[in-house]
Design a protein around this motif. Structure first.
Motif, PDB file in Angstrom:
ATOM      1  N   GLN A  19       8.492  -2.618  -2.998  1.00 21.90           N
ATOM      2  CA  GLN A  19       8.655  -4.020  -2.924  1.00 21.90           C
ATOM      3  C   GLN A  19       8.771  -4.540  -4.641  1.00 21.90           C
ATOM      4  OE1 GLN A  19       5.581  -5.883  -0.765  1.00 21.90           O
ATOM      5  NE2 GLN A  19       5.804  -4.492   0.805  1.00 21.90           N
ATOM      6  N   ASP A  20       7.916  -5.103  -5.283  1.00 21.85           N
ATOM      7  CA  ASP A  20       8.425  -5.429  -6.625  1.00 21.85           C
ATOM      8  C   ASP A  20       7.181  -4.762  -7.557  1.00 21.85           C
ATOM      9  OD1 ASP A  20      10.371  -7.391  -6.180  1.00 21.85           O
ATOM     10  OD2 ASP A  20       9.013  -9.106  -5.950  1.00 21.85           O
ATOM     11  N   ASN A  21       6.484  -3.775  -7.109  1.00 20.47           N
ATOM     12  CA  ASN A  21       5.437  -3.131  -7.810  1.00 20.47           C
ATOM     13  C   ASN A  21       6.213  -1.658  -8.302  1.00 20.47           C
ATOM     14  OD1 ASN A  21       3.054  -4.596  -6.667  1.00 20.47           O
ATOM     15  ND2 ASN A  21       4.097  -3.956  -5.033  1.00 20.47           N
ATOM     16  N   LEU A  73       0.750  -5.935  -4.912  1.00 22.64           N
ATOM     17  CA  LEU A  73       0.787  -7.162  -4.144  1.00 22.64           C
ATOM     18  C   LEU A  73       1.918  -6.565  -2.995  1.00 22.64           C
ATOM     19  CD1 LEU A  73       1.864  -9.707  -7.049  1.00 22.64           C
ATOM     20  CD2 LEU A  73      -0.384  -9.237  -6.055  1.00 22.64           C
ATOM     21  N   VAL A  74       1.488  -6.888  -1.804  1.00 25.61           N
ATOM     22  CA  VAL A  74       2.154  -6.523  -0.613  1.00 25.61           C
ATOM     23  C   VAL A  74       2.206  -7.873   0.271  1.00 25.61           C
ATOM     24  CG1 VAL A  74       1.343  -4.088  -0.715  1.00 25.61           C
ATOM     25  CG2 VAL A  74       0.141  -5.793   0.525  1.00 25.61           C
ATOM     26  N   GLU A  75       3.344  -7.580   0.983  1.00 24.44           N
ATOM     27  CA  GLU A  75       3.882  -8.697   1.958  1.00 24.44           C
ATOM     28  C   GLU A  75       2.781  -9.196   3.131  1.00 24.44           C
ATOM     29  OE1 GLU A  75       6.098 -11.038   1.513  1.00 24.44           O
ATOM     30  OE2 GLU A  75       6.990 -10.137  -0.045  1.00 24.44           O
ATOM     31  N   SER A 110      -2.628  -9.699  -0.955  1.00 25.45           N
ATOM     32  CA  SER A 110      -1.483 -10.335  -0.189  1.00 25.45           C
ATOM     33  C   SER A 110      -0.749 -10.882  -1.540  1.00 25.45           C
ATOM     34  CB  SER A 110      -2.308 -11.805   0.055  1.00 25.45           C
ATOM     35  OG  SER A 110      -3.099 -11.476   0.853  1.00 25.45           O
ATOM     36  N   ARG A 111       0.534 -10.974  -1.460  1.00 23.77           N
ATOM     37  CA  ARG A 111       1.618 -11.435  -2.495  1.00 23.77           C
ATOM     38  C   ARG A 111       1.270 -12.859  -2.744  1.00 23.77           C
ATOM     39  NH1 ARG A 111       5.416  -9.225  -4.609  1.00 23.77           N
ATOM     40  NH2 ARG A 111       5.655  -7.676  -3.207  1.00 23.77           N
ATOM     41  N   HIS A 112       1.352 -13.085  -4.130  1.00 24.64           N
ATOM     42  CA  HIS A 112       0.920 -14.532  -4.527  1.00 24.64           C
ATOM     43  C   HIS A 112       1.545 -14.369  -6.033  1.00 24.64           C
ATOM     44  CE1 HIS A 112      -2.371 -11.961  -6.230  1.00 24.64           C
ATOM     45  NE2 HIS A 112      -2.541 -12.930  -6.998  1.00 24.64           N
ATOM     46  N   ASP A 113       1.722 -15.705  -6.477  1.00 29.66           N
ATOM     47  CA  ASP A 113       2.149 -15.875  -7.578  1.00 29.66           C
ATOM     48  C   ASP A 113       1.180 -16.026  -8.802  1.00 29.66           C
ATOM     49  OD1 ASP A 113       3.444 -16.853  -9.997  1.00 29.66           O
ATOM     50  OD2 ASP A 113       4.603 -18.433  -9.266  1.00 29.66           O
TER      51      ASP A 113
END
Length: 143
Positions: A49-51, A86-88, A131-134
């Motif tokens: 993902q974005d990791n 972070l994961v979806e 959980s994915r978060h900003d």
């Protein structure tokens, strides 16, 4: 992966790229690129993902790195550091990895409103999978 540039990279020093590829591959990471260990030149980059996780060494030369050679070879890797991934869908992800991932803290809803669980990788690094978060959103700040 999103187009935002991350200017901080995490580099973990490990003695065995094979173990890393096995473990992190089961976690869903893919090898972005690899330079096979050859003296001080080994490097391995994973993404999911974005990791992004970077690994240096891949052989016994990690014990000769100028700063870290000051410590005994059996010093627990990553002591005092928590690596956040972070994961979806953390619930689904947990059910997929819990049987092999060396879970040290089960999946729970934290007081700050996110679900997460913690694992220890084969080298002793402590990972929080959440959980994915900003993280830059100040609404996530806890009073």
């Amino acid at each position: 992966m999103n187009s935002a540039q991350n200017n901080t990279l995490l580099e973990l020093h490990i003695p065995d790229f094979g173990k890393a590829k096995d473990y992190y591959g089961k976690l869903g990471f893919e090898v972005a690129w690899e330079r096979k260990p050859d003296g001080f030149k080994g490097y391995l980059v994973f993404e999911m993902q974005d990791n992004i996780l970077c690994f240096w060494g891949g052989n016994e030369h990690i014990y000769e790195q100028p700063y870290f050679k000051r410590f005994p070879n059996d010093t627990k890797r990553g002591y005092g550091v928590e690596i956040v991934i972070l994961v979806e869908n953390v619930e689904k992800y947990y059910s997929q990895v819990k049987d092999f991932a060396n879970v040290v803290e089960e999946l729970v809803l934290q007081p700050w409103g996110l679900k997460d669980f913690r694992v220890e990788d084969p080298f002793g690094y402590y990972l929080r999978i959440t959980s994915r978060h900003d993280i830059l959103d100040k609404a996530n700040a806890v009073d």
